[in-house]
Design a protein around this motif. Sequence first.
Motif, short mmCIF file in Angstrom:
data_model
loop_
_atom_site.label_atom_id
_atom_site.label_comp_id
_atom_site.label_asym_id
_atom_site.label_seq_id
_atom_site.Cartn_x
_atom_site.Cartn_y
_atom_site.Cartn_z
N MET A 77 -1.44 -5.42 -6.64
CA MET A 77 -1.72 -6.71 -7.26
C MET A 77 -2.53 -7.60 -6.31
N THR A 78 -2.15 -7.58 -5.02
CA THR A 78 -2.91 -8.40 -4.06
C THR A 78 -4.33 -7.84 -3.91
N THR A 114 10.03 -2.16 4.08
CA THR A 114 8.59 -2.45 4.05
C THR A 114 8.22 -3.88 4.48
N VAL A 115 7.24 -4.00 5.37
CA VAL A 115 6.59 -5.30 5.61
C VAL A 115 5.08 -5.05 5.58
N PHE A 116 4.33 -6.08 5.18
CA PHE A 116 2.87 -5.91 5.15
C PHE A 116 2.16 -7.23 5.36
N GLU A 117 0.93 -7.15 5.83
CA GLU A 117 0.09 -8.33 5.97
C GLU A 117 -1.35 -7.96 5.61
N TRP A 118 -2.03 -8.89 4.95
CA TRP A 118 -3.48 -8.76 4.74
C TRP A 118 -4.15 -9.71 5.73
N CYS A 164 -2.10 -13.32 3.74
CA CYS A 164 -1.06 -12.92 2.79
C CYS A 164 -0.06 -12.07 3.56
N ALA A 165 1.22 -12.39 3.42
CA ALA A 165 2.20 -11.65 4.20
C ALA A 165 3.51 -11.57 3.44
N GLY A 166 4.22 -10.46 3.64
CA GLY A 166 5.51 -10.36 2.96
C GLY A 166 6.21 -9.08 3.28
N GLY A 167 7.19 -8.77 2.45
CA GLY A 167 7.94 -7.55 2.67
C GLY A 167 9.23 -7.54 1.88
N ARG A 168 10.00 -6.49 2.15
CA ARG A 168 11.24 -6.26 1.42
C ARG A 168 12.38 -6.99 2.13
#
Length: 423
Positions: free
Chosen positions: A147-148, A266-270, A282-286
Amino acid sequence: MKQTLRAIRGMNDVVPPQTAHWQWLEKTIGTVLAGYGYREIRLPLVELTQVFSRSIGEVTDIVQKEMYTFTDRNGDSLTLRPEGTASCVRAVLEHGLLHQQAQRLWYRGAMFRHERPQKGRYRQFHQVGVEAFGYPGPDIDAEIILMTARLWRELGLGNLRLEINTLGTSEERRGYRDALTVYFAQHRERLDAESAARLERNPLRILDSKNPDMKTLNAGAPVLADHLGEESRAHFAGLRALLDAAGIAYEVNPHLVRGLDYYAKTVFEWITDELGAQGTVCAGGRYDGLVELMGGEPTPAIGFALGMERLLELIAANAAGETTEADCYVLSAGPELLGPAQAVAEQLRDALPGVRVICHCGGGSLKSQMKKADRAGAAVALILGPDEHVAGEITVKALRGETAQQRVPLAELAAAVRGLLGR
Ligand code: HAM
């Protein structure tokens, strides 16, 4: 000398025409999120301090140094929200939204952190946040990332890179934390002051250090991957397989740890390289443990937030949005025609919803009114003089392009304006 008041450092006004870019960005994001079944939730700006301290973690920078916390008149400790996830969890529990059902939600608005202001980092900033509750598998992790990626395409952003990592479960992290403590304690003399302070409280955050001198030390540190259990490994492998299948490029960054304690797995960053040090847009995770920690039933959850100021800085050149004030500008020759001119403007707004009509206020000659029409960016001027009024007509003049000016009966005005505006 008169002294004017100023806004607080790090808290910015958004004035026209920038507001149009914000509206365009908000609309584009809203459309993409709706396309994946996410629905908006609106949350208060202020919460009991515990909502944040319990969830974000007592020993994080946000809770220890950055929150705007105050005691209200009842003696309660309240905090201006530094982020939205904690409030969102509080709200879904309070309203029973998780009762035997999953939820896909989003919110947007101002967040407050007392950080050192610089480009891309403010004390009042804006996020659009997304939270999905009730989905345990990597399918939702991948959907959120897809989606991102779609959003970047919609916004015309081609050069963001995706970093992902897994933080494992809290038990797995505990084992890792012990290994890190041993490693960094062995190299205590190489730690900078901030990292030395983190060693006792939260050694994982040492990996997050932006100090280039810490790079080599961090590169040699134990990696969490070696401390993960079977389920965490399978979850991460599942996510990677789905991202590969969808053709989403990513880099696994074993040092991506995030600054909030509630994350697991899970963690992630754009990230972009075009905004200097504040490149994460954009940043987030579980955060599978947070709902339970906040008093609910154990519920898997994942989400992210977009930094709106950073996104806008990045797309400044391409940002669309209506930056003029008006499409049509109604002028009148003399005070006795003010009422009829306002009636014409009302008639046009009835007939053409969405067309922006300014009816001149403040008097002045037709020449000065025409200057105002031009400055408002209007495409069409509508001039009501005494002759037109008597005849039940109005003069329609295109302000852009070559179309000749013409008098039209009021009954045909809407059609004439529509023709000139091309809608
Ligand atoms: P966060 O990493 O603290 O995560 O913030 C998310 C994004 O907000 C950052 O990547 C950045 O773009 C923007 N941001 C953060 N602080 C500032 C600031 N001081 N000035 C300008 N922009 C800023 C969260 O807030 C989590 N609640 C995200 C999340 C939602 N995780 C799960 N669900």
